[in-house]
Design an enzyme around this catalytic site. Structure first.
Site, PDB file in Angstrom:
ATOM      1  N   LYS A   1       8.360   7.479  -9.960  1.00  0.00           N
ATOM      2  CA  LYS A   1       9.399   6.573  -9.465  1.00  0.00           C
ATOM      3  C   LYS A   1      10.680   6.831 -10.258  1.00  0.00           C
ATOM      4  O   LYS A   1      10.622   7.166 -11.454  1.00  0.00           O
ATOM      5  CB  LYS A   1       8.922   5.136  -9.657  1.00  0.00           C
ATOM      6  CG  LYS A   1       9.813   4.066  -9.046  1.00  0.00           C
ATOM      7  CD  LYS A   1       9.163   2.687  -9.228  1.00  0.00           C
ATOM      8  CE  LYS A   1       9.941   1.584  -8.519  1.00  0.00           C
ATOM      9  NZ  LYS A   1       9.233   0.284  -8.614  1.00  0.00           N
TER      10      LYS A   1
ATOM     11  N   SER B   1       9.065  -1.871  -4.168  1.00  0.00           N
ATOM     12  CA  SER B   1      10.183  -1.033  -4.515  1.00  0.00           C
ATOM     13  C   SER B   1       9.805   0.402  -4.855  1.00  0.00           C
ATOM     14  O   SER B   1      10.696   1.238  -5.005  1.00  0.00           O
ATOM     15  CB  SER B   1      10.934  -1.632  -5.702  1.00  0.00           C
ATOM     16  OG  SER B   1      10.119  -1.588  -6.862  1.00  0.00           O
TER      17      SER B   1
ATOM     18  N   GLY C   1       6.319  -7.516  -8.245  1.00  0.00           N
ATOM     19  CA  GLY C   1       6.025  -8.523  -7.225  1.00  0.00           C
ATOM     20  C   GLY C   1       5.250  -7.919  -6.058  1.00  0.00           C
ATOM     21  O   GLY C   1       4.985  -8.583  -5.060  1.00  0.00           O
TER      22      GLY C   1
ATOM     23  N   SER D   1       5.498  -4.074  -5.904  1.00  0.00           N
ATOM     24  CA  SER D   1       6.248  -2.825  -5.714  1.00  0.00           C
ATOM     25  C   SER D   1       5.411  -1.563  -5.713  1.00  0.00           C
ATOM     26  O   SER D   1       5.871  -0.516  -5.258  1.00  0.00           O
ATOM     27  CB  SER D   1       7.329  -2.698  -6.789  1.00  0.00           C
ATOM     28  OG  SER D   1       8.360  -3.626  -6.560  1.00  0.00           O
TER      29      SER D   1
END
Lengths: 532, 532
Positions: free
Chosen positions: B138, B214, B236, B238
């Protein structure tokens, strides 16, 4: 001002407690008359003078630690009834000599001991790892049907506990015998032994010295061997300071590895500051392991949703530990006996083949003390002081003096302060992280306090212990040597070698967060070296 | 408003990234012309149409998971160069079809692969557990010399990383090959895939659907098998939401069991809200274990003082799991495909001999969503929005709509709110604790989200995932089945079976805090049952 109505309740409470001490266990009045918080007397000498204990009772209470006693109990070499009776009696004497108890459960304890002896005879096995052993409890633990006043006058009107604390349930399920609850200082936020309900707990080694606190009664009782295993709690040194001051072993685990649920109300729920933790008081290093390991192996997280679900790990014993040594911080200079004990310990550890590494640039202890103060100052409602006010109690001087302005001045307890504390703590932990990393430390060896036990009310800021609560690092204390007025010189304005002469000294052993197992292993190894 | 100067920097950034894709790996323009965020097209079909991959490249990227590939790599049955080249090529195609990458490191990756092949040949052993395997990251992970813009326009002016994130150091020490960094949504606080720097990441299964986020790029890339192992982060949902939406496996560990230190700046230090956590994206359940276990066994706490010093535990595989089932919460009703997948999973698990226990009175998910919202709303400075404002960025609609007033209204971010959140969270955790206790659960099986992937910008509040961040419970997602317009009826105002037809579905598996090992074990067991 405490009103006459409250004064009456206090008198009733003390009388009720004392009524549980059988007359045959009463210390003669000629001895009792000598006892007061300025007396330069040893409770051990007074015990001898009283002649109350039989040689068998002395043998039972003085010869073994919990691990050894549990071995005898499990093999029925000795009955729980005999062990329990001996410790009840010695605890009763401890109470009379040092005023260390809050609740006395002797009758229930003896019944329970009989039941456990029957169980063992009938089932051919123990009820659990604490089978038949009397275990003492700090007053904060809830025991169904018993009170938990925490020395707050206003709590005298609270009803007895309706259910057990989780740790109490676990001890009982594991076969323990509960026989006493022990005293704490006013509000529990100081390392002293005085509250308005029960008065002054005294140090068994020298009544005129503080037992420290807040597990004051545990310190005094275990230090006197009126208990060989107790459970206290620690938010800034409350297990370790009294253990050190009273010549006992103590261990503050990583927060919530032992189950904290269902303690008596103190800090309101939601507290964002330093987390308190339960831990053992003991007479040997291996008993610290025994209590911690047995409870963790009982999976406290299944019963208490605040407990860490981090299982016990067996760690191999190291014959060559890598020990960082932090002898003293310039802002909190240690007194000569503390310094001598640590230096002597280092020599012995070197001689025993351990790798000892003196820290040349340790982080500042003042930074930790300030951060610790800020982390305990996050309650704008001052809930603790409200509990005092409910019964007209004034904070005692030691409590008023605890937080010097220099440590917390200019701070406001608000959301920005929490961000700031968190960030500062992360930076400070990283300073220690770099040392742990670079020096490849197994554990750190450092003072457990600036001083030994000092006169009542004078213990001050427990910087050398609160630092490890702030960082949530597991840490133990090991008694080692005692203050010697002929060796521990010079006297200074704040240090009188005569006053502290013969006070127990000790060292503190610290590990990284969650490395409780490593700290306990190292504590056993180090204690063995120091005992040689 | 984003100024022309910033627009120019954005264009340069995209061009720079695209320049790292060799012309031989370019998707033909007749295919590229069809690609846009409303296209009802599958990247898998487009890949086939492009005919870019050789059969060997297809075999390498589609036949095995990381564990299998690492076996071949360690035994030199296949070279790191060949594996790396295949995944670079497939990732390049993934980028062109789904816009999932931020940084492309192909040249360095191929050099590194050669070096690793030489190392293995010379030393006769691997460099570590990830020897030779390409691992995607990421964009938040810092790789020395590479950028980490997080899709913030203002971050385009940040210099390249001067040092690696701790996880990156650990991956490299363990022999990994780093080859791409992957896209994130604006601010990373939404489960979407759009930002102003890189634009819209699309779902490989259906370009017109969100990959969620995300870790949007990880989801899309691993879902497309342009990577078989990636590292994302989750505060949350992601990791889990994009994994589910893109048909991959994902795992959110207990916070800080994987080392979070030295990520690109996002939330300022000291944040008292929900802690983000790193975790794996993978194509098999055992690969989730592989990544987590290998890193934890590398003792991240020695390098990162924020990492939990909680060692890896081997837990025995259970042939009969006790699984609690929470099919849906009335305030967050799940869509028909989610409900069907969960029901089917339950039937299979029962048939396989597992004990499945339907929760009859689960705690309210709304309570968790509100508490989650409050816990993410503790920054009066709105730091995240300031980062946007620095370059004139406006919050995208999905971000503006994320926190419905009903979830957080009437609250003020202050110290009292922290106490209140802590207390409410403790009560809420205890509600789940009672269930875990009474039902003696190994794990909980529940939806990983209210829906499958939905059209871009429509994912909404990730209640079914944020609940486990709030409680810090480890949780994984396992892909299972796909939406089927002929089965998943009826259509409703917020659910169109035709739009989501063929979107991947899956289930979520949850364990108690710190029981990451148990969750991973159960995930492997359950995934095997579901694959039958």
């Amino acid at each position: 001002m405490i009103s006459p109505e409250w004064q009456e309740l206090i008198a009733q409470k003390r009388a009720a407690r004392d009524s549980y001490i059988p007359s045959a266990w009463r210390v003669p009045s000629q001895i009792m008359d000598k006892i007061h918080p300025e007396a330069n007397l040893s409770a051990f000498d007074l015990l001898k003078e009283s002649n109350l204990l039989t040689s068998r009772e002395i043998e039972i209470t003085e010869s073994w630690d919990a691990t050894a006693l549990l071995g005898f109990l499990a093999s029925a070499k000795i009955s729980s009834l005999e062990v329990t009776a001996a410790f009840c009696k010695r605890a009763a004497i401890a109470q009379q000599l040092t005023n260390c108890l809050t609740e006395i459960l002797f009758d229930k304890a003896l019944d329970r001991a009989r039941l456990l002896d029957e169980y063992l005879a009938r089932e051919g096995k123990t009820m659990g790892p604490f089978h038949g052993l009397p275990i003492s409890l700090k007053d904060t633990m809830m025991v169904k049907g018993e009170y938990a006043t925490l020395g707050f006058v206003s709590y005298l009107k609270k009803p007895p506990a309706e259910e057990n604390s989780v740790i109490v349930d676990m001890l009982l399920d594991a076969g323990a015998v509960l026989y006493v609850k022990t005293n704490v200082p006013q509000t529990l936020f100081i390392c002293e032994g005085y509250n308005n309900v029960f008065g002054q707990t005294m140090n068994p080694h020298k009544l005129c010295l503080t037992p420290s606190g807040s597990s004051s009664g545990e310190g005094a009782l275990v230090g006197f061997r009126g208990s060989v295993l107790g459970v206290g709690s620690d938010i800034g040194g409350s297990i370790r300071a009294p253990s050190l001051c009273c010549g006992a072993f103590g261990f503050k685990p990583t927060a919530n590895r032992l189950p904290y649920a269902k303690q008596q109300a103190l800090i309101p729920k939601g507290w964002p500051g330093i987390m308190p933790t339960l831990g053992p008081h003991a007479t040997s290093a291996r008993d610290l392991t025994l209590l911690f390991k047995s409870i963790v192996q009982g999976q406290p997280w299944v019963r208490d949703s605040t407990a860490q679900a981090v299982a016990w790990r067996d760690v191999p014993r190291k014959s060559k530990l890598r020990i960082g040594v932090w002898p003293s911080d310039p802002d909190f200079p240690v007194t000569p006996p503390v310094s001598r004990a640590l230096a002597s310990a280092v020599e012995k550890l070197k001689a025993a083949g351990h790798e000892v590494k003196l820290l040349t640039q340790p982080p500042s202890l003042k930074t930790a003390a300030i951060l610790g103060g800020r982390s305990l100052d996050l309650d704008p409602d001052q809930s603790i002081f409200k509990i005092l006010a409910e019964a007209g109690e004034e904070p005692i001087p030691a409590l008023r003096e605890l937080r010097p302005d220099e440590l917390v001045s200019g701070r406001e307890a608000n959301l920005a302060e929490i961000w700031s504390i968190n960030a500062d703590k992360e930076d400070y932990r990283e300073e220690w992280g770099r040392i742990w990393r670079e020096e490849k430390l197994d554990v750190l060896l450092c003072p457990g306090g600036r001083t030994t036990a000092v006169p009542h009310g004078k213990y001050g800021v427990p910087a050398y212990t609160i630092i490890w609560n702030l960082l949530d690092f597991p840490s133990s204390v090991v008694p080692y040597l005692q203050a010697d007025k002929s060796l521990d010189l010079p006297a200074t304005e704040n240090y009188d070698p005569v006053v502290v002469d013969k006070a127990p000294v000790g060292v503190q052993i610290v590990g990284w967060r969650f490395q409780d197992e490593e700290v306990l292993m190292a504590t056993e190894v180090i204690a063995e070296v120091l005992a040689r």
